[in-house]
Design a protein around this motif. Sequence first.
Motif, short mmCIF file in Angstrom:
data_model
loop_
_atom_site.label_atom_id
_atom_site.label_comp_id
_atom_site.label_asym_id
_atom_site.label_seq_id
_atom_site.Cartn_x
_atom_site.Cartn_y
_atom_site.Cartn_z
N SER A 119 41.74 37.52 42.95
CA SER A 119 40.89 36.36 42.67
C SER A 119 39.45 36.66 43.05
O SER A 119 39.15 37.13 44.14
CB SER A 119 41.40 35.12 43.42
OG SER A 119 41.46 35.36 44.81
N GLY A 120 38.55 36.40 42.12
CA GLY A 120 37.13 36.62 42.36
C GLY A 120 36.72 38.09 42.39
O GLY A 120 35.57 38.41 42.69
N ALA A 121 37.64 38.99 42.06
CA ALA A 121 37.32 40.42 42.09
C ALA A 121 36.41 40.81 40.93
O ALA A 121 36.42 40.19 39.87
CB ALA A 121 38.60 41.25 42.06
N LYS A 122 35.63 41.87 41.14
CA LYS A 122 34.75 42.39 40.09
C LYS A 122 35.44 43.60 39.45
O LYS A 122 35.55 44.65 40.06
CB LYS A 122 33.40 42.79 40.68
CG LYS A 122 32.62 41.63 41.26
CD LYS A 122 31.32 42.09 41.89
CE LYS A 122 30.55 40.93 42.50
NZ LYS A 122 29.31 41.37 43.17
N LEU A 123 35.90 43.40 38.21
CA LEU A 123 36.61 44.44 37.49
C LEU A 123 35.94 44.74 36.16
O LEU A 123 36.55 45.31 35.26
CB LEU A 123 38.06 44.00 37.25
CG LEU A 123 38.96 43.96 38.50
CD1 LEU A 123 40.01 42.87 38.38
CD2 LEU A 123 39.63 45.30 38.72
#
Length: 279
Positions: free
Chosen positions: A102-106
């Motif tokens: 959740s909220g990760a930058k991918l």
Amino acid sequence: MDREELLKRYAAGERDFREVDLQGIFLGGTDLSGANLREADLRGANLIGASLVRTNLREADLSEASLQADLTEANLISANLMGANLTGAKLKDVSLRAANLSGAKLNAANLSFAMLNEADLRDADLSRAKLIECNLGRAKLMNALLTDADLQGSNLTNAILMGTNLEKANLTGAMLNGANATGANAMGADFSRANLSGANFTNAILKGANLRASSISWTTLRGADLTEAKLYRAKLCWSNLTGATLVDAVLIDANLNEINLRGANLTGAIMPNAGSYEK
């Protein structure tokens, strides 16, 4: 354990570092391929440029970590990657089942063939990410950013896509049966030959979307915006399009048997050879 000890032991051939505390450690550019870091504490760690090929990070805490690394075939099952930075990371064939992203930058990451079923990807940035033939079954993608993402052949069965941004995403041949995409923005997305049967696209934006030869049977599209959508040869039988907007939509050879179009706006719609429907 500090950086020096970890790398010294790894260089000596040791690979089992289960439950090790590496919180905030700098491991940029290092090679830890094949290491066992199951349940390790890597919160806030810097792993930019690191090689983590086939590394076991199952149940590891990688929240807020910088992971622009090579994680090809890594095991990240049930890992905590909340808020982690994985921009451009190599995650091909990784196991991320039930992981917290959740909220990760991918953005621009390569997740092709990855196992992301049941993963939590709420509010994650997956713009321009490669997700070819990725397993996203039952994944939580609420409000995630998937603009220009490549999801060709991906499995999104029963995924939660409420409020998700799929603008211009490539979903050719993808499976979205049973998915909940209420309020999603899929403007200009390519769903050609995709399976959307039983999905919920209530109030979704599908303006200009390519749904050519897609299966949309028993699908809910109440209030959806399908302006200029390409529905050539699409199977829409038994679907609910009550109040939908189909202005200038192309429905040539579409199967409209038992479809509900009550209150729908069909102004300028092109419908030669389409099946019967209910107004």
